[in-house]
Write a protein that holds these residues in place. Structure first.
Motif, PDB file in Angstrom:
ATOM      1  N   LYS A   7       4.979 -21.238   9.482  1.00 38.46           N
ATOM      2  CA  LYS A   7       4.274 -22.313  10.449  1.00 38.46           C
ATOM      3  C   LYS A   7       4.659 -23.555   9.878  1.00 38.46           C
ATOM      4  O   LYS A   7       5.163 -23.923   9.047  1.00 38.46           O
ATOM      5  N   GLY A 212      -7.277 -27.826  10.050  1.00 38.84           N
ATOM      6  CA  GLY A 212      -6.410 -27.283   9.221  1.00 38.84           C
ATOM      7  C   GLY A 212      -6.065 -25.558   9.554  1.00 38.84           C
ATOM      8  O   GLY A 212      -5.327 -24.895   8.818  1.00 38.84           O
ATOM      9  N   ASP A 215      -2.746 -22.740   9.518  1.00 33.19           N
ATOM     10  CA  ASP A 215      -2.492 -21.938   8.348  1.00 33.19           C
ATOM     11  C   ASP A 215      -3.153 -20.777   8.521  1.00 33.19           C
ATOM     12  O   ASP A 215      -2.406 -19.728   8.125  1.00 33.19           O
ATOM     13  N   LYS A 270      -3.797 -30.086  -0.060  1.00 30.16           N
ATOM     14  CA  LYS A 270      -2.800 -29.737   1.255  1.00 30.16           C
ATOM     15  C   LYS A 270      -3.734 -29.315   2.438  1.00 30.16           C
ATOM     16  O   LYS A 270      -3.271 -28.788   3.284  1.00 30.16           O
ATOM     17  N   ASN A 271      -4.858 -29.867   2.467  1.00 28.22           N
ATOM     18  CA  ASN A 271      -5.674 -29.893   3.677  1.00 28.22           C
ATOM     19  C   ASN A 271      -5.651 -28.492   4.200  1.00 28.22           C
ATOM     20  O   ASN A 271      -5.736 -28.270   5.567  1.00 28.22           O
TER      21      ASN A 271
HETATM   22 MG    MG Z   1      -2.439 -28.638   7.765  1.00 24.35          MG
END
Ligand code: MG
Ligand code: ADP
Ligand code: ASP
Length: 470
Positions: A7, A212, A215, A270-271
Motif C-alpha cells: 500500500k 485512513g 490501510d 500514523k493516522n
Molecule cells: Mg494514511
C-alpha cells in the motif's frame, strides 16, 4: 509462491517524483514469480480537498466549484508530469483524470442546485481521489514491463454495508469476491492496482471505509488472498516513538505486537484506520511499515510476537479532533441503569465512544467522542437525561494523549512516571483511563497542551525508560 500486498500512502504518491518512486519500489522489490497487489491512497491531501468541496457545495456557485476542480487538476497534472510516463501514456491517463473531474463537477453542481448533501453523495464525491490516483500508478507499472490494470475497491471485490462514510466490510462475501476478481489477474502475472479507501455496498453504491481507510483495504485484500505479507509504504521510517511532526528525532520502533499496534491505530499514530489491523490479526499476517523515501531501512514489523525488551512505554500517541462529554448530577449516584441509558442513547445515534471514566463517587461520567459528533451527542443525551436532573456538558477543546507499550503490564510505577512528567510541565489533566489490557495509559488534556504533553512524556518516560534498560 509469495503474495505481497503493498500500500502506498498519499504523501508519498504526491511527493516529488512520487509516482516514479512507487514504480521503482514495485520493480525492485518484486521477486521473480511473486504475486503483487498494489493499493493506493488519493494523492496528497486530495481527500481533504474533496471533503471540503462536498461540504461547501450547497452554498457554492458554479465558478467556485470550478476553482476546486482546478486545484485537483493541478495536483494530478503535476504528479503525471513527474512520473516516468511518456507522451502517449500521459495523454491516456490525462484523459482519464479529465473524465473523472467532469463527472465530479457534475456531482458537485447537483449538490449545489439541490442544496442537499447526503452521506451517499459525500462518499461518491470523496471516492474520486483514489479513482484518479489508481490509473496513474497502474500506467507507471505497465511502463516498466509488468501487466497491470486499475480497479476501484468495489471492482476488486470489497463489499460493505451502507453506513456511508464509515462502511463496514461484509467479510465472507468480500473474501469470496476478492479471490474471484483478483486471483485470475495474479495468475496471469499482473500487478493489479486497487483504489484504497473505497468499496461498494451490496446494492452497488460507492461507499468509503473511513479516514485512513487505504490501510484497511490493503489488509482486507491480503487476508482474502491468503497473502504472506502486507507492506505499508509511507513518508516516515516506520512507527516512531512519537509523531516526528511533534517531537524532534524520535526513534523508529523496530517491532510491535498486533495488540500494541492496534492500540496505536486507535490512538492515532500514523493516522492508521483503527480497524486496519483486524484482518491481518485474524489471518496472522505480518505487516511492515516502511519509508518509501528510504526503502533500504527495515521499518517497523508488526507481528504476533510481543517484545518487552525495548522499554516499557514504546510510543506516545495523540488523538486530536475529539471532544469531552461530561454527564453529571446527584441523581447519577446509586441509580443502576443510568449508565446504560447514557450509552444506549449514544449507540442508537451511532456515536462512537472512544474513552470512558467514572469517579467512584458516581457523581459524573466522562466520555471522549469524535469532535464531529460532539454536538450531536450532547443533544442526544440532553433529550434522554435532562428530565432526570442530569446535566450534560460538551467541551470541544481537548486531545487524548496515550502512552502505549506491552511492557507496562505488571510494571509498577509507570503511572507515577507518566503523570510526574506531565505535572513537571504544569499541564492540567482532565480525565484519565487505563485499559484493562494494560497496554496503554491515556489521559485528556486541553488541546493547546497536547504537543507539550507528548514532548514531556517522550523525553522523560520513553527515552528515560529505554535508556535505563539498554
Ligand atoms: Mg494514511
Ligand atoms: P500515509 O499518507 O502514508 O497514509 P499518514 O499521514 O496516514 O500517511 O501517516 C503517516 C504520518 O503519521 C507521518 O507523516 C507522521 O507525521 C504521522 N505520525 C503520527 N504519529 C506517528 C508515529 N508514532 N510514528 C510514525 N508516524 C506518526
Ligand atoms: N484518502 C483517504 C484519506 O485521506 C484514505 C487513506 O489515505 O488511507 O483518509
Amino acid at each position: 509462491m509469495t503474495t505481497v500486498v503493498m500500500k502506498f500512502g498519499g504523501s508519498l504518491l504526491a511527493s516529488r517524483h512520487g509516482i516514479r518512486r512507487v514504480g521503482d519500489i514495485v520493480e525492485r522489490t518484486r521477486k521473480a514469480g511473486a504475486k503483487y497487489v498494489v493499493v493506493v491512497s488519493a494523492l496528497g491531501d486530495v481527500t481533504d480537498v474533496l471533503l471540503q468541496a462536498a461540504n461547501d457545495a450547497k452554498g457554492r456557485s458554479e465558478d467556485e466549484i470550478l476553482q476546486a476542480i482546478d486545484k485537483l487538476r493541478k495536483i494530478h497534472l503535476s504528479a503525471i508530469e513527474q512520473s516516468s510516463l511518456r507522451e502517449d501514456g500521459k495523454t491516456e491517463v490525462l484523459e482519464g483524470v479529465e473524465a473523472s473531474l467532469d463527472s465530479l463537477r457534475q456531482t458537485l453542481l447537483g449538490v449545489s442546485i439541490l442544496k442537499e448533501l447526503s452521506p451517499r453523495s459525500r462518499d461518491l464525491i470523496v471516492s474520486f481521489g483514489e479513482r484518479m490516483s489508481a490509473p496513474i500508478v497502474s500506467a507507471e507499472i505497465r511502463l516498466r514491463g509488468m501487466g497491470s490494470s486499475s480497479l476501484t475497491g468495489g471492482e476488486a471485490g470489497i463489499i460493505t454495508d451502507d453506513a456511508f462514510g464509515e462502511a463496514v466490510p461484509v467479510l465472507g462475501a468480500t473474501m469470496r469476491s476478492v479471490r474471484r476478481r483478483l486471483m485470475p489477474r495474479l495468475e496471469r502475472g499482473e500487478v493489479p492496482v486497487v483504489a484504497g479507501f473505497i468499496a461498494r455496498s451490496k446494492y452497488g453504491e460507492i461507499t468509503t471505509l473511513g479516514r485512513g481507510g487505504s490501510d484497511y483495504t490493503a489488509t482486507l485484500l491480503a487476508s482474502s488472498l491468503d497473502a504472506d505479507e502486507v507492506w505499508i509504504w509511507t513518508d516516515v521510517d516506520g512507527i516512531m516513538t512519537a509523531d516526528p511532526r511533534v517531537v524532534k528525532k524520535p526513534a523508529t520502533v523496530p517491532a510491535l505486537s498486533y495488540a500494541e499496534a492496534e492500540e496505536l491505530a486507535f490512538f492515532g499514530a500514523k493516522n492508521m484506520h483503527p480497524l486496519a489491523l483486524g484482518p491481518a490479526i485474524r489471518a496472522g499476517l505480518p505487516v511492515r511499515i516502511k519509508n518509501g523515501f528510504r526503502p533500504e531501512l527495515p521499518g517497523t514489523l508488526i507481528t504476533k510476537e510481543q517484545s518487552k525488551s525495548r522499554g516499557v512505554v514504546k510510543v506516545v500517541a495523540v488523538v486530536r479532533n475529539v471532544g469531552l462529554l461530561t454527564v453529571a448530577g446527584e441523581t447519577l449516584q446509586g441509580r443502576p441503569g443510568i449508565a446504560a441509558r447514557v450509552f444506549s442513547a449514544l449507540a442508537s445515534n451511532r456515536i462512537n465512544v472512544l474513552m470512558i471514566s467514572q469517579s467512584v463517587s458516581e457523581a459524573n461520567i466522562s466520555m471522549i467522542v469524535r469532535r464531529s459528533s460532539l454536538k450531536f451527542a450532547e443533544k442526544a443525551l440532553r433529550r434522554e437525561l435532562t428530565s432526570q436532573g442530569i446535566v450534560v456538558e460538551g467541551d470541544p477543546g481537548v486531545s487524548v494523549v496515550a502512552a502505549v507499550g506491552a511492557g507496562m503490564r505488571g510494571e509498577k510505577g509507570v503511572a507515577a512516571k507518566i503523570f510526574g512528567a506531565i505535572a513537571s510541565r504544569g499541564i492540567n489533566i482532565r480525565m484519565i483511563a487505563q485499559g484493562s489490557s494494560e497496554l496503554n495509559v491515556s489521559f485528556v488534556v486541553n488541546e493547546r497542551d497536547a504537543d507539550d504533553a507528548v514532548r514531556a512524556l517522550h523525553s522523560q518516560v520513553v527515552n528515560h525508560i529505554r535508556g535505563s534498560r539498554e
